[in-house]
Write an enzyme that holds these catalytic residues in place. Structure first.
Site, PDB file in Angstrom:
ATOM      1  N   HIS A 131       0.689  -1.082  -0.115  1.00 25.83           N
ATOM      2  CA  HIS A 131      -0.050  -0.054   0.012  1.00 25.83           C
ATOM      3  C   HIS A 131       0.836   1.229  -0.139  1.00 25.83           C
ATOM      4  O   HIS A 131       0.392   2.268  -0.143  1.00 25.83           O
ATOM      5  CB  HIS A 131      -0.936  -0.100   1.262  1.00 25.83           C
ATOM      6  CG  HIS A 131      -0.431   0.472   2.702  1.00 25.83           C
ATOM      7  ND1 HIS A 131      -0.066  -0.923   3.484  1.00 25.83           N
ATOM      8  CD2 HIS A 131      -0.008   1.355   3.168  1.00 25.83           C
ATOM      9  CE1 HIS A 131       0.497  -0.304   4.504  1.00 25.83           C
ATOM     10  NE2 HIS A 131       0.485   0.978   4.311  1.00 25.83           N
ATOM     11  N   ASP A 161       0.185  -7.651   1.637  1.00 21.25           N
ATOM     12  CA  ASP A 161       0.595  -6.243   1.441  1.00 21.25           C
ATOM     13  C   ASP A 161       2.033  -6.055   1.630  1.00 21.25           C
ATOM     14  O   ASP A 161       2.722  -5.056   2.350  1.00 21.25           O
ATOM     15  CB  ASP A 161      -0.041  -5.496   2.874  1.00 21.25           C
ATOM     16  CG  ASP A 161       0.028  -3.908   2.662  1.00 21.25           C
ATOM     17  OD1 ASP A 161       0.069  -3.517   1.381  1.00 21.25           O
ATOM     18  OD2 ASP A 161      -0.415  -3.398   3.521  1.00 21.25           O
ATOM     19  N   SER A 239       5.056   2.436   7.798  1.00 17.86           N
ATOM     20  CA  SER A 239       4.728   1.431   6.750  1.00 17.86           C
ATOM     21  C   SER A 239       5.787   0.770   5.832  1.00 17.86           C
ATOM     22  O   SER A 239       6.492   1.813   5.504  1.00 17.86           O
ATOM     23  CB  SER A 239       3.628   1.484   5.937  1.00 17.86           C
ATOM     24  OG  SER A 239       2.353   1.295   6.307  1.00 17.86           O
TER      25      SER A 239
END
Length: 513
Positions: A131, A161, A239
């Site tokens: 993402h 992911d 992230s």
């Protein structure tokens, strides 16, 4: 204690016998203390247990500073630019993941996102979250030493992911070592390293709060996402960054947090390195992930189901649906489960000799089996244990339509420019801009999300020189720019009309993409 003994023994009123006893006591005490010192030195010289195994007191474990110094050079900051109108773009409001790309800048302009990554190969391969880079037209990586490099997407996997990107560097890059997440225990210390809110090389500490967490609080969760839970502070921008054990090994990739407001609330999730390394190897090899498939819809076995269906315990996965056929290209063939004779209401309890915990465990185990492999499955039917051999099929790739590993020819050509439109500065324009003596090229347009916008060029800026070479026309400027090779430095001397006349000139520098 020794001083008191010496004082008593030196008293003139003591008898010879008492003095003899005191001397003996003094010798014994001195010997005992000496033995204690020797034993302590011997014990301190023993080889310490492996860092992170929890067997040593905190003062003997490596310091957080040492671990950070060891791992930080391999952690990178990732900035992305996505043009509006692309079907692959995902708005932050459309996902429950708090780390999705945040729309910075104008509403109709380019979307910018930030995240983290970790170099796991000196040749420039970087592991991050899907993402962070999905839908990006440009991916820029900032290294530990401040160097900025453009990256290309090698492959991504929406199911976990995870994504792999690559930068080109003339010298080998510092790489982190992947650890074994299966050996991590609840309560072990860990560090999270990344770029929360764009703040590079931020280090936070915490412990492993739980393992094999399914993270039901994340509505975007897939069957292949099971996490290490940690209370190390993780925020937007973390992230794709590493979760590190006290041996300086990456044991997780920070992926999501449980939050009501989008910020850190003490519960973070990292995809275990044991899963990440499998995905990384497949993405590196083919740019995609191939998973095994049975052609069934499994559901959890509750205590009630176990009693009604005659199971000795509530474990395994009950089949609610069986696909009779599956599509392989343009053909329809029997599904692996149907071909092996599996039916609805069968309860799978074992595969390849290993117990099946629940329906998610079954999906993950089957997905890890190479396509075409024949495996034995044990299951209960009508209260009786049975067995069947199943040839594992290929799971349909949900990313196939949306994958953007390669840009179109149009975008490739567009990506090679600076996103800058110029024209020869006329006398009339110079007068309007109050730059009567200026010569050069005037910036007529800066494309949103372009490199030109990133470095600070604006409409009506006047470029006088490029790499110390004066430019008087747009053609001269373009020829000079074309002579500069990709990766070489570009230095522009620019006049900004809106500034005070005596402070109107400035330098803008960057590496040509």
């Amino acid at each position: 204690m020794l001083e008191e003994i010496r004082a008593k023994c030196s008293s003139p009123r003591e008898s010879d016998l008492r003095r003899q006893r005191c001397a003996t006591l003094l010798a014994i005490t001195t010997c005992a203390l000496a033995c204690g010192v020797i034993l302590g030195v011997a014990l301190s010289g023993q080889r310490p247990a492996r860092a992170g195994d929890g067997a040593l007191p905190p003062e003997l474990l490596p310091t957080f500073a040492e671990i950070a110094r060891k791992v930080e050079p391999a952690v990178v900051n990732i900035n992305t630019v996505s043009q509006p109108g692309e079907s692959t773009l995902r708005d932050f409001s459309e996902s429950q993941s708090p780390f999705d790309l945040l729309p910075f800048g104008r509403e109709r302009g380019a979307r910018r996102g930030t995240g983290s990554g970790v170099i796991i190969d000196p040749q420039g391969y970087i592991l991050t979250n899907n993402h962070v880079v999905t839908g990006a037209d440009r991916i820029r990586v900032k290294l530990y030493d401040g160097t900025e490099l453009m990256a290309k997407l090698i492959g991504s996997d929406r199911e976990t992911d995870l994504a792999v990107i690559k930068v080109e560097s003339k010298a080998p890059l510092p790489a982190a070592r992947l650890g074994d997440s299966d050996k991590v225990r609840v309560g072990d210390w860990v560090l999270a390293i990344g770029s929360p809110f764009g703040l590079d090389q931020t280090v936070t500490a915490g412990i492993i709060s739980a393992k094999d967490r399914e993270a039901n609080v994340l509505s975007s969760r897939t069957p292949f996402q099971y996490f290490l839970q940690t209370d190390a502070a993780i925020n937007r921008g973390n992230s794709g960054g590493p979760l590190v054990n006290l041996a300086g090994e990456v044991i997780g990739i920070n992926t999501a947090i449980a939050t009501g407001n989008g910020d850190y609330n003490g519960i973070g999730f990292a995809l275990p390195s044991s899963e990440a390394v499998v995905i990384y190897n497949q993405l590196l090899k083919s740019g995609t992930v191939v998973r095994g498939f049975l052609g069934v819809v499994p559901e959890p076995v509750t205590p009630q189901i176990a009693r009604v269906y005659g199971l000795p315990a509530a474990r395994g996965a009950i089949i609610s649906n069986v696909s009779e056929t599956i599509k392989v290209g343009s053909k329809s063939i029997p599904s692996p489960a149907a071909k092996a004779g599996l039916r609805r209401n069968d309860i799978i309890t074992e595969i390849r000799g290993e117990r099946v915990k629940d329906h998610l465990d079954l999906i993950r185990r089957v997905a890890a089996i190479p396509v075409g492999t024949s495996v034995q499955i044990k299951f209960y039917r009508d209260g009786k244990e049975m067995a069947a051999n199943v040839v594992v099929g290929r799971r349909e790739d949900p990313n196939a339509a949306a994958r953007s590993g390669e840009l179109s020819d149009e975008k490739k050509a567009e990506g090679q420019t600076l996103g800058l439109h110029t024209a020869t500065l006329t006398m009339q324009q110079a007068k309007q801009l109050r730059l009567n003596d200026a010569r050069g090229v005037v910036v007529t347009q800066v494309e949103p999300g372009s490199i030109a916008e990133d470095v600070g060029l604006r409409r009506n800026d006047v470029i006088e020189m490029i790499n110390r070479e004066p430019v008087a026309t747009a053609e001269q400027f373009q020829r000079a720019l074309d002579r500069i090779k990709s990766g070489e430095p570009v230095v522009l001397q620019v006049i900004t009309p809106s500034r005070r006349p005596d402070f109107s000139r400035s330098f803008i520098s960057f590496d040509k993409p």
